[in-house]
Scaffold this active site. Structure first.
Site, PDB file in Angstrom:
ATOM      1  N   ASP A   1       0.851  -1.201   0.000  1.00 59.82           N
ATOM      2  CA  ASP A   1       0.000   0.000   0.000  1.00 59.82           C
ATOM      3  C   ASP A   1       0.883   1.246   0.000  1.00 59.82           C
ATOM      4  OD1 ASP A   1      -1.832   2.129   0.728  1.00 59.82           O
ATOM      5  OD2 ASP A   1      -3.220   0.566   1.349  1.00 59.82           O
TER       6      ASP A   1
ATOM      7  N   SER B   1      -7.328   3.919  -1.263  1.00 56.57           N
ATOM      8  CA  SER B   1      -7.114   2.476  -1.140  1.00 56.57           C
ATOM      9  C   SER B   1      -8.403   1.682  -1.299  1.00 56.57           C
ATOM     10  CB  SER B   1      -6.466   2.148   0.209  1.00 56.57           C
ATOM     11  OG  SER B   1      -5.156   2.672   0.244  1.00 56.57           O
TER      12      SER B   1
ATOM     13  N   THR C   1      -8.223  -2.033   1.919  1.00 58.28           N
ATOM     14  CA  THR C   1      -7.699  -3.056   0.995  1.00 58.28           C
ATOM     15  C   THR C   1      -8.212  -4.454   1.354  1.00 58.28           C
ATOM     16  OG1 THR C   1      -5.721  -1.682   0.737  1.00 58.28           O
ATOM     17  CG2 THR C   1      -5.616  -3.928  -0.127  1.00 58.28           C
TER      18      THR C   1
ATOM     19  N   GLU D   1      -1.045  -7.800   2.295  1.00 62.34           N
ATOM     20  CA  GLU D   1      -0.825  -6.360   2.137  1.00 62.34           C
ATOM     21  C   GLU D   1       0.264  -5.868   3.093  1.00 62.34           C
ATOM     22  OE1 GLU D   1      -3.331  -2.207   1.916  1.00 62.34           O
ATOM     23  OE2 GLU D   1      -3.617  -3.435   3.682  1.00 62.34           O
TER      24      GLU D   1
ATOM     25  N   ASP E   1       2.164   2.996   3.146  1.00 64.42           N
ATOM     26  CA  ASP E   1       1.258   4.129   2.925  1.00 64.42           C
ATOM     27  C   ASP E   1       1.219   5.057   4.137  1.00 64.42           C
ATOM     28  OD1 ASP E   1      -1.114   5.511   1.657  1.00 64.42           O
ATOM     29  OD2 ASP E   1      -2.099   4.686   3.431  1.00 64.42           O
TER      30      ASP E   1
ATOM     31  N   HIS F   1       2.156   9.044   4.274  1.00 66.87           N
ATOM     32  CA  HIS F   1       1.303  10.145   4.746  1.00 66.87           C
ATOM     33  C   HIS F   1       2.020  10.957   5.824  1.00 66.87           C
ATOM     34  CE1 HIS F   1      -2.389   9.290   2.603  1.00 66.87           C
ATOM     35  NE2 HIS F   1      -2.363   8.026   2.976  1.00 66.87           N
TER      36      HIS F   1
ATOM     37  N   ASP G   1      -1.403  -0.254  -4.693  1.00 67.73           N
ATOM     38  CA  ASP G   1      -2.681   0.379  -5.026  1.00 67.73           C
ATOM     39  C   ASP G   1      -2.451   1.797  -5.568  1.00 67.73           C
ATOM     40  OD1 ASP G   1      -1.763   1.186  -2.550  1.00 67.73           O
ATOM     41  OD2 ASP G   1      -3.659   0.858  -1.500  1.00 67.73           O
ATOM     42  N   HIS G   2      -1.424   2.456  -5.021  1.00 64.84           N
ATOM     43  CA  HIS G   2      -1.070   3.814  -5.431  1.00 64.84           C
ATOM     44  C   HIS G   2       0.239   4.164  -4.743  1.00 64.84           C
ATOM     45  CE1 HIS G   2      -2.203   4.866  -1.390  1.00 64.84           C
ATOM     46  NE2 HIS G   2      -3.355   4.254  -1.582  1.00 64.84           N
TER      47      HIS G   2
HETATM   48 ZN   LIG Z   1      -3.189   6.214   2.066  1.00 66.27          ZN
END
Ligand SMILES: [Zn+2]
Length: 418
Positions: free
Chosen positions: A35, A76, A129, A246, A251, A255, A293-294
């Site tokens: 993620d 997500s 997710t 995952e 992720d 952030h 996912d990104h």
């Molecule tokens: Zn995120």
């Protein structure tokens, strides 16, 4: 893309039996999502490791777009839905289309095919997710509903991660008697767990998300240990299995713009990838897909030569080491100190007059990759594949194509329009 369209059409006309007949059918599929893990996150992890990642060993090295239905920058939930169901949807929605149609995930298709199933995450198990594989809700914030559906409807054979708080909120402990689950909450209990016929495994190791790898307490398992336990159990299935893993907190570090923790999350995820790749190489019947996912944080290379030491240990730690050395010996050669403690061997100018601590930190910061946002970005994500059917993933354009392909390889059909 044309091939994919023809395949989809053929599936609709003839059913799921023949369209992918030319492609080797994997018995097992292990689908791994980092993620927030873009290509730059991999580049940094490679530098700090000082060599190739397990992810670099995959024969298919491709990339895919990931825009959601309503936003160029996905979240997500929409991306999880694309991976899990083969459909693009709006940000926030979990395995559901904007018109309210409920989608069927690859995990549930695998169950219908008689395969064992598992979900292993370092996030809450009712996060966006894992939720896309386990549940169908209008919005990712409906965490109680996601966990209810996971435990009392979908019931994967293995479910490991964080999330005791919502488990307790829905009275989970009292209601487990209604389920086939053995319940563990510590690393020791996970490692000691023995499969008993007819029983399933639920492990929740933290109140909310699990700890960052860098801060992980002894009672929480490493992601590799969770994946190992899942593989031991699921590989007993005669009909094969589907496992989603995952590496969730790459992720979260993005952030938070926390490079140190982000790197160690990526490296821990890569260790899980290595375990899975070894498993698949020994067997020959297992498709492994690794993707994201990104990207999170808009991670960007420094203009000066990056220092793996500074990135691995963090600017603050290295700065205080240099400061302590200077305190001990004010006449020390500053260039040598930077070489010794920070691995920086190309300092060309003397340190300027000014606040010494700030100067040290700024020299070190110039050698680390930096985040440029605290949000997700629209950067394409890695698509890596190994095993039977892997070459099909070299053709995908969007992560929704990957979900669709996974479902087709499981003998199902995502059907309908995207
Ligand atoms: Zn995120």
């Amino acid at each position: 893309m044309l091939l994919a369209a023809v395949l989809t059409l053929a599936l609709l006309v003839t059913g799921a039996s023949s369209a992918l007949a030319d492609a080797p059918q994997p018995k097992n599929i292990i689908y791994m999502i980092g993620d927030g893990m873009g290509h730059v996150q991999l580049e940094v992890a490679r530098l700090v490791k000082g060599g190739p990642l397990a992810m670099d060993l995959f024969p298919v090295q491709h990339k895919a777009a990931n825009a959601s239905l309503d936003n160029a920058v996905t979240d997500s939930a929409a991306a999880g839905t694309a991976h899990a169901t083969g459909y693009r949807t709006n940000n926030g929605m979990v395995a559901m289309l904007p018109d309210g149609r409920e989608l069927t995930s690859a995990l549930r298709i695998a169950q219908a095919a008689g395969k064992a199933t598992g979900v292993v995450v370092t996030d809450i198990v009712y996060g966006a997710t894992p939720g896309s594989y386990l549940a169908t809700v209008n919005n990712r914030s409906e965490q109680n509903a996601i966990l209810e559906q996971a435990l009392f409807r979908t019931q994967p054979d293995v479910l490991l991660g964080g999330g005791l708080s919502v488990f307790n909120a829905i009275g989970g402990a009292d209601r487990l008697a209604e389920t086939p689950y053995d319940f563990v909450t510590t690393r020791d209990a996970l490692l000691a767990w023995e499969p008993i016929s007819g029983r399933k495994l639920l492990g929740l190791f933290a109140s909310s998300t699990m700890s960052y790898e860098l801060d992980r307490p002894a009672n929480e398992p490493h992601i590799v240990e969770m994946v190992h336990a899942a593989l031991e159990f699921l590989s007993q299935s005669d009909a094969g299995f589907f496992l989603m893993v995952e590496g969730s907190r790459i992720d979260h570090a993005g952030h938070a713009n926390d490079l140190l923790r982000g790197i160690h999350e990526t490296l821990a995820f890569d260790q899980a990838v290595e375990l899975v790749l070894n498993f698949a190489e020994e067997r020959g019947d297992t498709l492994v897909v690794v993707t994201a996912d990104h990207e999170t944080g808009g991670l960007t290379a420094p203009t000066k030569k990056p220092s793996p030491v500074v990135m691995d240990r963090g600017v603050s730690t290295v700065a205080s080491e240099i400061r302590a050395a200077l305190n001990q010996n004010p006449d020390a050669n500053i260039v040598e100190l930077f070489a010794r403690y920070a691995g920086i061997d190309d300092l060309t100018s003397r340190v300027q007059a000014g606040n010494l601590d700030e100067l040290i930190r700024s020299v070190l910061s110039d050698r680390a990759f930096t985040y440029t946002t605290t949000n997700h970005t629209a950067a394409p994500v890695p698509v890596l594949a190994f095993g039977p059917g892997a070459e099909l993933f070299a053709e995908v354009e969007h992560i929704a194509d990957m979900g669709r392909l996974t479902i087709e390889l499981l003998g199902g059909s995502a059907g309908g329009d995207r």
